[in-house]
Write a protein that holds these residues in place. Structure first.
Motif, PDB file in Angstrom:
ATOM      1  N   ALA A 221      10.670  -3.593   2.244  1.00 36.60           N
ATOM      2  CA  ALA A 221       9.371  -4.251   2.134  1.00 36.60           C
ATOM      3  C   ALA A 221       8.843  -4.062   0.722  1.00 36.60           C
ATOM      4  N   GLN A 222       8.494  -5.163   0.058  1.00 36.99           N
ATOM      5  CA  GLN A 222       7.899  -5.058  -1.270  1.00 36.99           C
ATOM      6  C   GLN A 222       6.453  -4.601  -1.131  1.00 36.99           C
ATOM      7  N   VAL A 223       6.112  -3.549  -1.884  1.00 36.50           N
ATOM      8  CA  VAL A 223       4.755  -3.002  -1.843  1.00 36.50           C
ATOM      9  C   VAL A 223       4.182  -3.004  -3.254  1.00 36.50           C
ATOM     10  N   GLY A 224       3.343  -2.037  -3.604  1.00 37.24           N
ATOM     11  CA  GLY A 224       2.728  -2.013  -4.920  1.00 37.24           C
ATOM     12  C   GLY A 224       3.557  -1.274  -5.948  1.00 37.24           C
ATOM     13  N   ALA A 225       2.916  -0.979  -7.081  1.00 35.06           N
ATOM     14  CA  ALA A 225       3.594  -0.305  -8.180  1.00 35.06           C
ATOM     15  C   ALA A 225       3.549   1.203  -7.994  1.00 35.06           C
ATOM     16  N   VAL A 226       4.692   1.834  -8.133  1.00 44.40           N
ATOM     17  CA  VAL A 226       4.877   3.278  -7.993  1.00 44.40           C
ATOM     18  C   VAL A 226       4.306   3.772  -6.658  1.00 44.40           C
ATOM     19  N   PRO A 227       4.899   3.343  -5.553  1.00 43.64           N
ATOM     20  CA  PRO A 227       4.451   3.823  -4.241  1.00 43.64           C
ATOM     21  C   PRO A 227       4.786   5.295  -4.072  1.00 43.64           C
ATOM     22  N   LYS A 228       3.896   6.024  -3.470  1.00 39.25           N
ATOM     23  CA  LYS A 228       4.094   7.458  -3.281  1.00 39.25           C
ATOM     24  C   LYS A 228       4.213   7.804  -1.801  1.00 39.25           C
ATOM     25  N   TYR A 229       3.074   8.016  -1.130  1.00 38.91           N
ATOM     26  CA  TYR A 229       3.123   8.533   0.235  1.00 38.91           C
ATOM     27  C   TYR A 229       3.303   7.403   1.250  1.00 38.91           C
ATOM     28  N   VAL A 230       3.875   7.779   2.421  1.00 32.94           N
ATOM     29  CA  VAL A 230       4.127   6.843   3.511  1.00 32.94           C
ATOM     30  C   VAL A 230       3.612   7.466   4.806  1.00 32.94           C
ATOM     31  N   ALA A 231       2.998   6.654   5.663  1.00 33.75           N
ATOM     32  CA  ALA A 231       2.577   7.108   6.990  1.00 33.75           C
ATOM     33  C   ALA A 231       2.782   5.970   7.977  1.00 33.75           C
ATOM     34  N   VAL A 232       3.175   6.323   9.195  1.00 34.82           N
ATOM     35  CA  VAL A 232       3.332   5.353  10.273  1.00 34.82           C
ATOM     36  C   VAL A 232       2.226   5.605  11.288  1.00 34.82           C
ATOM     37  N   THR A 233       1.571   4.545  11.728  1.00 37.63           N
ATOM     38  CA  THR A 233       0.507   4.713  12.731  1.00 37.63           C
ATOM     39  C   THR A 233       1.104   5.222  14.038  1.00 37.63           C
ATOM     40  N   PRO A 234       0.347   6.009  14.806  1.00 42.08           N
ATOM     41  CA  PRO A 234       0.889   6.571  16.049  1.00 42.08           C
ATOM     42  C   PRO A 234       1.397   5.529  17.039  1.00 42.08           C
ATOM     43  N   ASP A 235       0.863   4.304  16.978  1.00 42.72           N
ATOM     44  CA  ASP A 235       1.375   3.264  17.879  1.00 42.72           C
ATOM     45  C   ASP A 235       2.661   2.635  17.368  1.00 42.72           C
ATOM     46  N   GLY A 236       3.112   3.027  16.178  1.00 45.95           N
ATOM     47  CA  GLY A 236       4.382   2.563  15.636  1.00 45.95           C
ATOM     48  C   GLY A 236       4.373   1.166  15.067  1.00 45.95           C
ATOM     49  N   ARG A 237       3.235   0.499  15.030  1.00 47.35           N
ATOM     50  CA  ARG A 237       3.186  -0.905  14.635  1.00 47.35           C
ATOM     51  C   ARG A 237       3.035  -1.121  13.130  1.00 47.35           C
ATOM     52  N   THR A 238       2.463  -0.134  12.442  1.00 46.28           N
ATOM     53  CA  THR A 238       2.086  -0.337  11.049  1.00 46.28           C
ATOM     54  C   THR A 238       2.568   0.818  10.185  1.00 46.28           C
TER      55      THR A 238
END
Length: 423
Positions: A221-238
């Motif tokens: 997935a293309q995101v922004g410039a210099v992505p750092k942290y990642v988190a998944v919502t507890p429902d797994g959708r996002t």
């Protein structure tokens, strides 16, 4: 990695049988003794002490390494472990060092799946993610080289390399999402920088989706410039990604592996945590003293100001009521009311506290202090320091495995230290 020789010793007791003739003959006796051989059981501990001089600067010059082939997976997919399965209450327990993992690694972060795997993101020119099991054994080495054209981005033909930073697992542990500091290949310009703004013009980077059954990158997935942290919502959708140089939060649809929106934030967003309802996300803006509260339904942002200097990493209590924040510049950890943003308490753990992990029972925090080369255990009830232990050079990432109660610490010098709870 340690090598283990497993042997078994078996000894069969001698048995004697006697047979007698029935009709007027002399008795005949026969004894047979069978003995089985025995072996030696032994184990070994790693003894390698590796470099303590690797710079923590993510833009240190180095030549990109060649593309690697994934290491074959020698073990079956582990049985999922439920959350908070570690048996002992953690508030008063001590921890001790139990293993040290080395190899061709420069771990920026470590994350437990809670289903039996721990992944380490080896930043920056190592170009790999390494996967370990609960025996602290290397299971697979996943290269960051991908064909973006085959993943839906034809403008980036050929092989592209990344630079893994952080990871987050889907709730079932079957998918890992991994951010890349920069991309290297066709259509990409200079690598990112830690000193930047949205006007700097750095290229957007990519978030990898890794299938943990095959240990391969299955989407990007293309995101922004210099992505750092990642988190998944507890429902797994996002999936949420903090973009360091874009000053933004990317919202990625987990089903399609595509960014659906991007929310502007303040300077240098990093740590992210999501409440149990999957409605609100909290994002640390490391270039400020503030934490953002983002309504994921309306995409409205409110700010908790005055938390402390250099908020970097966030964790949340299981009920969503209490937010914990590492203050990298201030050298403190803050306990914050998640509803109001009121700072309940601040405590010193060491110089430049970077990342932290919360125990499955919510009673303990484990904080790694970058410039002190220590890991500190805090009791969440009153933020008391229970214990502080040495690590290897520059600890920067930490994770807690809910199934075992082990704490894994990533050290930028080239090692992972594992601590266990004493019960």
């Amino acid at each position: 990695m340690p090598h283990r020789r497993m042997t078994a010793a078996a000894l069969t007791r001698a048995n004697t049988t006697r047979n007698r003739a029935v009709a007027l003959a002399a008795a005949i006796s026969l004894a047979v003794v069978v003995a089985a051989c025995s072996g030696i059981t032994a184990g070994s501990d790693p003894t390698t002490d590796v470099m303590a001089t690797m710079s923590a600067t993510p833009t240190d010059a180095a030549s990109p390494s060649p593309a690697l082939t994934p290491t074959p997976i020698p073990t079956p997919t582990p049985t999922p472990a439920p959350v908070a399965t570690f048996g002992a209450a953690t508030a008063e327990t001590q921890i001790e060092r139990t293993a040290r993992i080395t190899g061709s690694i420069s771990p920026k972060s470590v994350v437990a799946s809670h289903t039996g795997y721990v992944v380490a993101q080896n930043m920056m020119y190592t170009h790999t993610v390494t996967v370990y099991d609960r025996n602290h054994q290397l299971v697979a080495t996943i290269p960051d080289s991908v064909d973006l054209a085959s993943l839906g981005y034809p403008e980036h033909a050929g092989t592209t390399k990344g630079a893994p930073v952080e990871a987050a697992f889907s709730p079932d542990g079957q998918t890992a999402w991994i951010s890349n500091y920069s991309m290297y290949g066709n259509g990409f310009g200079p690598e990112g920088s830690d000193t930047c703004s949205p006007r700097s013009g750095y290229d957007n980077s990519f978030l990898y989706k890794v299938d943990m059954a095959s240990m391969t990158v299955s989407a990007a997935a293309q995101v922004g410039a210099v992505p750092k942290y990642v988190a998944v919502t507890p429902d797994g959708r996002t999936v949420l990604v903090s973009n360091w140089c874009s000053y933004s939060l990317s919202i990625v649809d987990a089903a399609t592996s595509r960014q659906t929106s991007e929310i502007p934030l303040r300077a240098y967003p990093r740590g992210i945590v999501v409440d149990p309802t999957s409605r609100f996300a909290y994002v640390a803006a490391m270039g400020t003293t503030s934490v953002a509260k983002v309504d994921l339904a309306t995409q409205q942002v409110t700010w908790f100001d005055g938390i402390g200097s250099g908020p970097r990493h966030l964790v949340l209590s299981a009920d969503g009521s209490t937010l914990y924040v590492t203050l990298n510049s201030a050298g403190l950890v803050a306990k914050v009311d998640a509803a109001t943003g009121h700072v309940v308490q601040r405590v010193s753990t060491g110089q430049q506290p970077r990342s932290m992990a919360i125990s499955g029972d919510g009673q303990s925090l484990f904080v790694v202090n970058y410039n002190s080369s220590t890991v500190t255990k805090l009791r969440t009830a009153d933020m008391a320091v229970i214990q502080s232990l040495p690590t290897d050079y520059h600890p920067i990432g930490v994770t807690y495995d809910n199934g075992t109660g082990e704490i894994w610490v990533a050290c930028y010098g080239g090692s992972i230290i594992v601590y266990r709870q004493l019960v």
